[in-house]
Design a protein around this motif. Structure first.
Motif, PDB file in Angstrom:
ATOM      1  N   MET A   1       0.832  -1.214   0.000  1.00  0.00           N
ATOM      2  CA  MET A   1       0.000   0.000   0.000  1.00  0.00           C
ATOM      3  C   MET A   1       0.864   1.261   0.000  1.00  0.00           C
ATOM      4  SD  MET A   1      -3.056   0.920  -0.322  1.00  0.00           S
ATOM      5  CE  MET A   1      -3.939  -0.614   0.047  1.00  0.00           C
ATOM      6  N   GLU A   2       2.050   1.182   0.629  1.00  0.00           N
ATOM      7  CA  GLU A   2       2.945   2.339   0.630  1.00  0.00           C
ATOM      8  C   GLU A   2       3.409   2.667  -0.784  1.00  0.00           C
ATOM      9  OE1 GLU A   2       6.161   1.864   3.305  1.00  0.00           O
ATOM     10  OE2 GLU A   2       4.915   1.777   5.109  1.00  0.00           O
ATOM     11  N   GLN A   3       3.655   1.603  -1.587  1.00  0.00           N
ATOM     12  CA  GLN A   3       4.079   1.824  -2.966  1.00  0.00           C
ATOM     13  C   GLN A   3       2.953   2.470  -3.777  1.00  0.00           C
ATOM     14  OE1 GLN A   3       5.378  -1.716  -4.966  1.00  0.00           O
ATOM     15  NE2 GLN A   3       6.148  -0.617  -6.753  1.00  0.00           N
ATOM     16  N   PHE A   4       1.724   2.022  -3.546  1.00  0.00           N
ATOM     17  CA  PHE A   4       0.568   2.607  -4.221  1.00  0.00           C
ATOM     18  C   PHE A   4       0.457   4.089  -3.874  1.00  0.00           C
ATOM     19  CE2 PHE A   4      -3.940   3.873  -3.890  1.00  0.00           C
ATOM     20  CZ  PHE A   4      -4.319   3.730  -5.223  1.00  0.00           C
ATOM     21  N   SER A   5       0.609   4.414  -2.589  1.00  0.00           N
ATOM     22  CA  SER A   5       0.533   5.803  -2.133  1.00  0.00           C
ATOM     23  C   SER A   5       1.615   6.649  -2.790  1.00  0.00           C
ATOM     24  CB  SER A   5       0.662   5.862  -0.610  1.00  0.00           C
ATOM     25  OG  SER A   5       0.598   7.197  -0.149  1.00  0.00           O
ATOM     26  N   ALA A   6       2.824   6.096  -2.888  1.00  0.00           N
ATOM     27  CA  ALA A   6       3.934   6.834  -3.503  1.00  0.00           C
ATOM     28  C   ALA A   6       3.665   7.116  -4.976  1.00  0.00           C
ATOM     29  CB  ALA A   6       5.228   6.044  -3.350  1.00  0.00           C
ATOM     30  N   ILE A   7       3.072   6.143  -5.668  1.00  0.00           N
ATOM     31  CA  ILE A   7       2.792   6.303  -7.101  1.00  0.00           C
ATOM     32  C   ILE A   7       1.752   7.390  -7.337  1.00  0.00           C
ATOM     33  CG2 ILE A   7       1.769   5.180  -9.127  1.00  0.00           C
ATOM     34  CD1 ILE A   7       3.058   2.556  -8.150  1.00  0.00           C
ATOM     35  N   VAL A   8       0.641   7.319  -6.586  1.00  0.00           N
ATOM     36  CA  VAL A   8      -0.429   8.309  -6.810  1.00  0.00           C
ATOM     37  C   VAL A   8       0.028   9.711  -6.398  1.00  0.00           C
ATOM     38  CG1 VAL A   8      -2.322   6.648  -6.663  1.00  0.00           C
ATOM     39  CG2 VAL A   8      -1.537   7.794  -4.594  1.00  0.00           C
ATOM     40  N   ASN A   9       0.877   9.811  -5.375  1.00  0.00           N
ATOM     41  CA  ASN A   9       1.389  11.128  -4.981  1.00  0.00           C
ATOM     42  C   ASN A   9       2.324  11.699  -6.041  1.00  0.00           C
ATOM     43  OD1 ASN A   9       0.650  12.256  -2.167  1.00  0.00           O
ATOM     44  ND2 ASN A   9       0.885  10.075  -1.770  1.00  0.00           N
ATOM     45  N   ASP A  10       3.101  10.827  -6.693  1.00  0.00           N
ATOM     46  CA  ASP A  10       3.968  11.292  -7.774  1.00  0.00           C
ATOM     47  C   ASP A  10       3.140  11.796  -8.961  1.00  0.00           C
ATOM     48  OD1 ASP A  10       6.238  10.714  -6.365  1.00  0.00           O
ATOM     49  OD2 ASP A  10       6.610   8.777  -7.327  1.00  0.00           O
ATOM     50  N   ILE A  11       2.086  11.077  -9.286  1.00  0.00           N
ATOM     51  CA  ILE A  11       1.205  11.496 -10.385  1.00  0.00           C
ATOM     52  C   ILE A  11       0.517  12.808 -10.032  1.00  0.00           C
ATOM     53  CG2 ILE A  11      -0.845  10.897 -11.740  1.00  0.00           C
ATOM     54  CD1 ILE A  11      -0.093   7.950 -11.353  1.00  0.00           C
ATOM     55  N   ASP A  12       0.078  12.911  -8.780  1.00  0.00           N
ATOM     56  CA  ASP A  12      -0.559  14.139  -8.298  1.00  0.00           C
ATOM     57  C   ASP A  12       0.384  15.326  -8.450  1.00  0.00           C
ATOM     58  OD1 ASP A  12      -2.154  16.016  -6.979  1.00  0.00           O
ATOM     59  OD2 ASP A  12      -1.517  15.360  -4.993  1.00  0.00           O
ATOM     60  N   GLY A  13       1.636  15.157  -8.048  1.00  0.00           N
ATOM     61  CA  GLY A  13       2.622  16.229  -8.153  1.00  0.00           C
ATOM     62  C   GLY A  13       2.871  16.643  -9.587  1.00  0.00           C
ATOM     63  N   LEU A  14       2.816  15.680 -10.498  1.00  0.00           N
ATOM     64  CA  LEU A  14       3.036  15.966 -11.920  1.00  0.00           C
ATOM     65  C   LEU A  14       1.871  16.762 -12.502  1.00  0.00           C
ATOM     66  CD1 LEU A  14       4.772  15.490 -14.468  1.00  0.00           C
ATOM     67  CD2 LEU A  14       3.451  13.392 -14.843  1.00  0.00           C
ATOM     68  N   ILE A  15       0.652  16.344 -12.186  1.00  0.00           N
ATOM     69  CA  ILE A  15      -0.536  17.013 -12.734  1.00  0.00           C
ATOM     70  C   ILE A  15      -0.721  18.398 -12.114  1.00  0.00           C
ATOM     71  CG2 ILE A  15      -3.072  16.932 -12.840  1.00  0.00           C
ATOM     72  CD1 ILE A  15      -2.809  13.894 -13.121  1.00  0.00           C
ATOM     73  N   TRP A  16      -0.582  18.464 -10.765  1.00  0.00           N
ATOM     74  CA  TRP A  16      -0.781  19.737 -10.078  1.00  0.00           C
ATOM     75  C   TRP A  16       0.545  20.489  -9.913  1.00  0.00           C
ATOM     76  CZ3 TRP A  16      -4.647  22.830  -9.145  1.00  0.00           C
ATOM     77  CH2 TRP A  16      -5.954  22.314  -9.198  1.00  0.00           C
ATOM     78  N   SER A  17       1.269  20.632 -11.024  1.00  0.00           N
ATOM     79  CA  SER A  17       2.482  21.446 -11.022  1.00  0.00           C
ATOM     80  C   SER A  17       2.066  22.911 -11.150  1.00  0.00           C
ATOM     81  CB  SER A  17       3.390  21.034 -12.187  1.00  0.00           C
ATOM     82  OG  SER A  17       2.680  21.111 -13.410  1.00  0.00           O
ATOM     83  N   MET A  18       3.013  23.814 -11.040  1.00  0.00           N
ATOM     84  CA  MET A  18       2.696  25.242 -11.084  1.00  0.00           C
ATOM     85  C   MET A  18       2.006  25.678 -12.384  1.00  0.00           C
ATOM     86  SD  MET A  18       3.202  26.442  -8.163  1.00  0.00           S
ATOM     87  CE  MET A  18       2.974  28.199  -8.479  1.00  0.00           C
ATOM     88  N   PRO A  19       2.309  25.050 -13.551  1.00  0.00           N
ATOM     89  CA  PRO A  19       1.573  25.453 -14.753  1.00  0.00           C
ATOM     90  C   PRO A  19       0.056  25.347 -14.608  1.00  0.00           C
ATOM     91  CG  PRO A  19       3.496  24.207 -15.394  1.00  0.00           C
ATOM     92  CD  PRO A  19       3.420  24.134 -13.891  1.00  0.00           C
ATOM     93  N   LEU A  20      -0.432  24.311 -13.930  1.00  0.00           N
ATOM     94  CA  LEU A  20      -1.875  24.175 -13.745  1.00  0.00           C
ATOM     95  C   LEU A  20      -2.397  25.233 -12.776  1.00  0.00           C
ATOM     96  CD1 LEU A  20      -4.544  22.817 -14.254  1.00  0.00           C
ATOM     97  CD2 LEU A  20      -3.960  21.073 -12.555  1.00  0.00           C
ATOM     98  N   VAL A  21      -1.623  25.536 -11.739  1.00  0.00           N
ATOM     99  CA  VAL A  21      -2.026  26.579 -10.789  1.00  0.00           C
ATOM    100  C   VAL A  21      -2.192  27.911 -11.515  1.00  0.00           C
ATOM    101  CG1 VAL A  21      -1.318  27.925  -8.779  1.00  0.00           C
ATOM    102  CG2 VAL A  21      -0.955  25.445  -8.803  1.00  0.00           C
ATOM    103  N   PHE A  22      -1.223  28.247 -12.357  1.00  0.00           N
ATOM    104  CA  PHE A  22      -1.292  29.510 -13.090  1.00  0.00           C
ATOM    105  C   PHE A  22      -2.363  29.473 -14.177  1.00  0.00           C
ATOM    106  CE2 PHE A  22       3.211  29.999 -11.543  1.00  0.00           C
ATOM    107  CZ  PHE A  22       2.932  31.068 -10.711  1.00  0.00           C
ATOM    108  N   LEU A  23      -2.633  28.286 -14.720  1.00  0.00           N
ATOM    109  CA  LEU A  23      -3.710  28.158 -15.699  1.00  0.00           C
ATOM    110  C   LEU A  23      -5.051  28.481 -15.049  1.00  0.00           C
ATOM    111  CD1 LEU A  23      -4.794  27.307 -18.500  1.00  0.00           C
ATOM    112  CD2 LEU A  23      -4.932  24.966 -17.612  1.00  0.00           C
ATOM    113  N   CYS A  24      -5.285  27.952 -13.847  1.00  0.00           N
ATOM    114  CA  CYS A  24      -6.542  28.209 -13.127  1.00  0.00           C
ATOM    115  C   CYS A  24      -6.694  29.700 -12.808  1.00  0.00           C
ATOM    116  CB  CYS A  24      -6.591  27.397 -11.841  1.00  0.00           C
ATOM    117  SG  CYS A  24      -6.705  25.603 -12.078  1.00  0.00           S
ATOM    118  N   LEU A  25      -5.613  30.309 -12.286  1.00  0.00           N
ATOM    119  CA  LEU A  25      -5.656  31.737 -11.961  1.00  0.00           C
ATOM    120  C   LEU A  25      -5.786  32.591 -13.221  1.00  0.00           C
ATOM    121  CD1 LEU A  25      -2.875  31.894  -9.213  1.00  0.00           C
ATOM    122  CD2 LEU A  25      -5.308  32.362  -8.855  1.00  0.00           C
ATOM    123  N   GLY A  26      -4.988  32.254 -14.220  1.00  0.00           N
ATOM    124  CA  GLY A  26      -4.988  33.033 -15.458  1.00  0.00           C
ATOM    125  C   GLY A  26      -6.315  32.957 -16.194  1.00  0.00           C
ATOM    126  N   ALA A  27      -6.902  31.764 -16.245  1.00  0.00           N
ATOM    127  CA  ALA A  27      -8.184  31.595 -16.938  1.00  0.00           C
ATOM    128  C   ALA A  27      -9.285  32.374 -16.224  1.00  0.00           C
ATOM    129  CB  ALA A  27      -8.548  30.112 -17.017  1.00  0.00           C
TER     130      ALA A  27
END
Length: 486
Positions: A1-27
């Protein structure tokens, strides 16, 4: 389960990088300017449209107020309680300021997507309206592959990745309040959920109308009492939020980037502005003009984030029931260890403990009951969003809808079996995918939404109850969804 948690957190970090934050604010900023800040200029009209006497009667779809209650019900959930707490934990009190900003400008995103969702809706074989981003992407942008991608994402997000967050927080609160087995609580909730979602959108809307005002009033009342008790500390708390957001506060000056990121991230999780979720429910409404639903859904952003979300933030800040860490996980502020040996786990327990210390242990149990209502309305909203897009992908296949509902219930149960860290990362992935898929589309279609708003305002000036003519905007009404208007 720890490996599963590590994988989903890595994917989360990739998707919710600063470009998406600025996309939400900018839009949000772009749409606010492009449309002339309708979320501010037409606030009075928003309130008027929620009135039973606003002029629209539901014949084939759900009413405007039912849509408002359904979307608020879906938005007012764990993002407003546990999510706000986690934003403070990782981004400091300043994250609340950026949550306010994304709500204020994000209301323009909500207006745009909901107006488009209503304008491009279709009438199904059963006489009910369906629509959402997949429909306005296909018909407005003339890009069927893009529409299919969004629909797949909208089945994966609300249908599989996001439901577990709600159940996870619910079972944690019940375990703390009543010392009951979390898996048992999860199973019971999912059985009840399965019975309700089988009733379809009409039943979902009816239940949302009954529960949404009730749960919000109780929660806000508890928060108001805490504000009264700590009245003299409110200016200090607000000052802390603002100074932390801009890097003036010494303790949190080094995590301004985290404050922005987590404020936007949890603000979006709280209000769903720009995710396309509100547009899906808006499309089911029977009203005379798309801009009406755009304004109503913009108002729901205020009810969700500026009211309920701020209530949670002030509860934990005024009672001192919060800690803050930096990007490396090192504690910058440790307060909860002075309350409970070993500290209090960040998230829903902060709010629960703050209420218990103010009112007594009984309030922890009351919160558990309130959470049931928050979670229930959120989950029913998620289910409708998922099945509406499954219907789009399968051309209304009833078998596919039932499969979607079954998977939704199983995904919900998963939230009672997995640790909070992994479940929240899965939810973030779902919202992040929706954001990437929808925000680009609504920015491209902003001129059409602007034209519809101008048409609505002009008809209001002429003393009319605005009526929508899809042909005027180059929209083919092939199913007769607007044939009864005019």
């Amino acid at each position: 389960m720890e490996q599963f948690s590590a994988i989903v957190n890595d994917i989360d970090g990739l998707i919710w990088s600063m470009p998406l934050v600025f996309l939400c604010l900018g839009a949000g900023l772009y749409l606010s300017i492009r449309l002339g800040f309708p979320q501010i200029r037409h606030f009075g009209e928003m309130i008027r449209l929620l009135s039973p006497n606003s002029g629209d009667k539901a014949h084939r779809g759900i009413s405007s107020f039912q849509a408002f209650a359904t979307t608020v019900g879906a938005r007012v959930g764990m993002g407003n309680i546990a999510g706000i707490a986690s934003a403070i934990y990782f981004g400091g009190p300043g994250s609340i300021f950026w949550m306010w900003i994304i709500a204020l400008i994000g209301a323009a995103s909500a207006f745009t997507e909901s107006t488009l969702g209503q304008a491009f809706k279709i009438k199904g074989a059963d006489g009910h309206y369906v629509g959402g981003p997949a429909h306005y992407i296909e018909k407005g942008l003339k890009c069927k592959p893009y529409a299919i991608v969004f629909a797949i994402v909208a089945v994966l997000g609300p249908g599989l990745l996001m439901p577990g967050v709600q159940i996870n927080s619910l079972v944690i609160v019940f375990e703390e309040a009543f010392s009951v087995n979390r898996v048992l609580v999860g199973v019971i909730c999912c059985i009840f959920l399965a019975v309700v979602v089988a009733g379809g959108v009409k039943r979902i809307a009816q239940i949302a109308v009954l529960l949404t005002p009730f749960m919000c009033i109780i929660y806000i009342a508890l928060a108001v009492i805490i504000l009264v008790i700590n009245f003299t500390q409110i200016p200090t708390a607000l000052a802390l939020i603002v100074t932390s957001a801009i890097g003036v506060q010494p303790v949190f000056g080094a995590i301004v980037g985290s404050a922005i990121s987590w404020g936007v991230k949890r603000g979006i999780y709280s209000n769903e502005a720009g995710m396309g979720c509100g547009a899906i429910v808006s499309a089911a409404v029977d009203c005379s003009h798309p801009a009406k639903q755009g304004l109503i859904q913009a108002c729901s952003i205020y009810a969700d984030t500026l009211l309920v979300g701020t209530a949670t933030a002030l509860i934990v800040i005024l009672t001192g029931t919060y800690d803050v860490v930096d990007g490396a996980g090192v504690l910058l502020l440790d307060q909860t260890s002075n309350m409970v040996a070993g500290g209090i786990e960040n998230g829903i327990k902060w709010t629960q403990y703050a209420l218990m210390t103010t009112y007594g242990d009984w309030c922890g149990k009351l919160l558990a009951v309130i959470i049931v209502l928050f979670v229930f309305t959120s989950m029913t909203g998620y289910c409708y969003q998922a099945e509406a897009n499954m219907s789009y992908l399968t051309r209304g296949s009833k078998a596919a809808i039932w499969v979607c509902r079954g998977l939704f219930v199983l995904a919900s149960l998963f939230g009672a079996l997995v640790e909070a860290d992994a479940i929240w990362a899965m939810g973030d992935i779902g919202y992040g995918l929706l954001a990437w898929a929808n925000i680009v589309a609504i920015c491209l279609l902003a001129p059409k939404a602007k034209a519809m708003l101008d048409d609505y305002v002009q008809q209001k000036k002429e003393g009319k109850d605005p009526q929508f003519d899809p042909a005027k905007f180059g929209i083919e009404d092939e199913t007769g969804a607007w044939s009864h208007i005019g």
